[in-house]
Write a protein that holds these residues in place. Structure first.
Motif, PDB file in Angstrom:
ATOM      1  N   GLU A   1      12.189   1.276 -13.269  1.00  0.00           N
ATOM      2  CA  GLU A   1      11.891   2.241 -12.207  1.00  0.00           C
ATOM      3  C   GLU A   1      12.986   2.299 -11.143  1.00  0.00           C
ATOM      4  OE1 GLU A   1       8.163   3.079  -9.381  1.00  0.00           O
ATOM      5  OE2 GLU A   1       7.612   1.945 -11.167  1.00  0.00           O
ATOM      6  N   ILE A   2      13.660   1.178 -10.878  1.00  0.00           N
ATOM      7  CA  ILE A   2      14.693   1.204  -9.839  1.00  0.00           C
ATOM      8  C   ILE A   2      15.873   2.097 -10.239  1.00  0.00           C
ATOM      9  CG2 ILE A   2      14.041  -0.965  -8.736  1.00  0.00           C
ATOM     10  CD1 ILE A   2      16.337  -2.337 -10.161  1.00  0.00           C
TER      11      ILE A   2
ATOM     12  N   SER B   1      18.972   6.888  -8.741  1.00  0.00           N
ATOM     13  CA  SER B   1      19.416   8.247  -9.027  1.00  0.00           C
ATOM     14  C   SER B   1      18.975   9.217  -7.929  1.00  0.00           C
ATOM     15  CB  SER B   1      18.870   8.636 -10.395  1.00  0.00           C
ATOM     16  OG  SER B   1      18.521   9.953 -10.460  1.00  0.00           O
ATOM     17  N   MET B   2      17.762   9.092  -7.447  1.00  0.00           N
ATOM     18  CA  MET B   2      17.233  10.043  -6.461  1.00  0.00           C
ATOM     19  C   MET B   2      17.761   9.817  -5.046  1.00  0.00           C
ATOM     20  SD  MET B   2      13.334  10.306  -7.713  1.00  0.00           S
ATOM     21  CE  MET B   2      12.894  12.002  -7.912  1.00  0.00           C
ATOM     22  N   PHE B   3      18.023   8.559  -4.675  1.00  0.00           N
ATOM     23  CA  PHE B   3      18.386   8.269  -3.287  1.00  0.00           C
ATOM     24  C   PHE B   3      19.844   7.869  -3.083  1.00  0.00           C
ATOM     25  CE2 PHE B   3      13.858   8.158  -2.888  1.00  0.00           C
ATOM     26  CZ  PHE B   3      13.592   8.480  -1.572  1.00  0.00           C
ATOM     27  N   ILE B   4      20.482   7.318  -4.092  1.00  0.00           N
ATOM     28  CA  ILE B   4      21.846   6.811  -3.903  1.00  0.00           C
ATOM     29  C   ILE B   4      22.860   7.728  -4.569  1.00  0.00           C
ATOM     30  CG2 ILE B   4      23.410   4.882  -4.350  1.00  0.00           C
ATOM     31  CD1 ILE B   4      20.910   3.046  -4.037  1.00  0.00           C
ATOM     32  N   SER B   5      22.711   7.973  -5.865  1.00  0.00           N
ATOM     33  CA  SER B   5      23.661   8.837  -6.579  1.00  0.00           C
ATOM     34  C   SER B   5      23.718  10.219  -5.941  1.00  0.00           C
ATOM     35  CB  SER B   5      23.261   8.985  -8.045  1.00  0.00           C
ATOM     36  OG  SER B   5      23.282   7.743  -8.687  1.00  0.00           O
ATOM     37  N   SER B   6      22.559  10.769  -5.621  1.00  0.00           N
ATOM     38  CA  SER B   6      22.494  12.126  -5.078  1.00  0.00           C
ATOM     39  C   SER B   6      23.145  12.224  -3.703  1.00  0.00           C
ATOM     40  CB  SER B   6      21.038  12.579  -4.982  1.00  0.00           C
ATOM     41  OG  SER B   6      20.361  11.835  -4.003  1.00  0.00           O
ATOM     42  N   GLN B   7      23.250  11.114  -3.012  1.00  0.00           N
ATOM     43  CA  GLN B   7      23.765  11.114  -1.651  1.00  0.00           C
ATOM     44  C   GLN B   7      25.223  10.677  -1.587  1.00  0.00           C
ATOM     45  OE1 GLN B   7      21.153   8.905   0.861  1.00  0.00           O
ATOM     46  NE2 GLN B   7      22.314   9.362   2.682  1.00  0.00           N
TER      47      GLN B   7
END
Length: 187
Positions: free
Chosen positions: A100-101, A106-112
């Protein structure tokens, strides 16, 4: 004084709120009580002394304790906005958390587009944990990130120290970014 907005994200029931309360020195209303999931987000504000942040003796911290429930996914873009760092908290005793991490990353780190030193993986060992504080089978993109093991019952001081070190990295990155911005205005 720098102000750092740090997001605490991760799977439900990983211990984000317990760790956030400890780091912000917030009295827990529910110590030892039954689990109550965070609804949306809780914002805890406090001052901290980051380690290794040069001239910055203190900084203000906004710690955003985000719900691990995907029903709040539509709110996440607003939470991410202007964040300085992200801490992914997970329970290494729960095998699904390791998978799950990757989604949280992907949603909080890669995208930012955050740098690795603005991120932290926190393996939160709950009382009675059976997993030792060693290497975990992480995906290669997660293995690059700093990882700390924390156990509030056995080594609470170590968690505080590790978080202040992480905060120092975040403040240094913010300072470098500010200096680059100022130089681009001058030139």
């Amino acid at each position: 004084m720098f102000k750092a907005k740090i997001l605490f994200i991760g799977p439900s029931e990983s211990g984000k709120t317990v760790v956030a309360n400890f780091l912000s020195d917030t009295a827990a209303e529910n110590v030892g009580g039954e689990y109550r999931p965070t609804q949306g987000v809780r914002i805890l504000e406090f001052e901290s002394q980051p380690e290794g942040s040069g001239d910055y003796a203190k900084c203000e911290v906004e710690l955003w304790d985000c719900s691990g429930d995907f029903k709040f996914e539509s709110c996440w873009p607003a939470l991410i906005k202007e964040s300085s760092g992200v801490v992914i908290v997970f329970n290494p005793d729960v095998p699904s958390h390791l998978k799950e991490i990757e989604t949280w990353h992907s949603m909080f780190i890669s995208s930012q587009g955050l740098q690795d030193n603005q991120c932290l993986l926190m393996a939160h060992h709950k009382p009675g944990s059976s997993v030792e504080g060693g290497r975990l089978p992480l995906a290669s993109h997660l293995a690059r990130l700093p990882l700390i093991h924390c156990n509030l019952e056995e080594e609470p001081e170590e968690l505080g120290k590790s978080f202040r070190r992480y905060l120092g990295n975040v403040i240094n990155t913010m300072s470098e970014s500010r200096e680059q911005e100022e130089m681009s205005i001058i030139t």
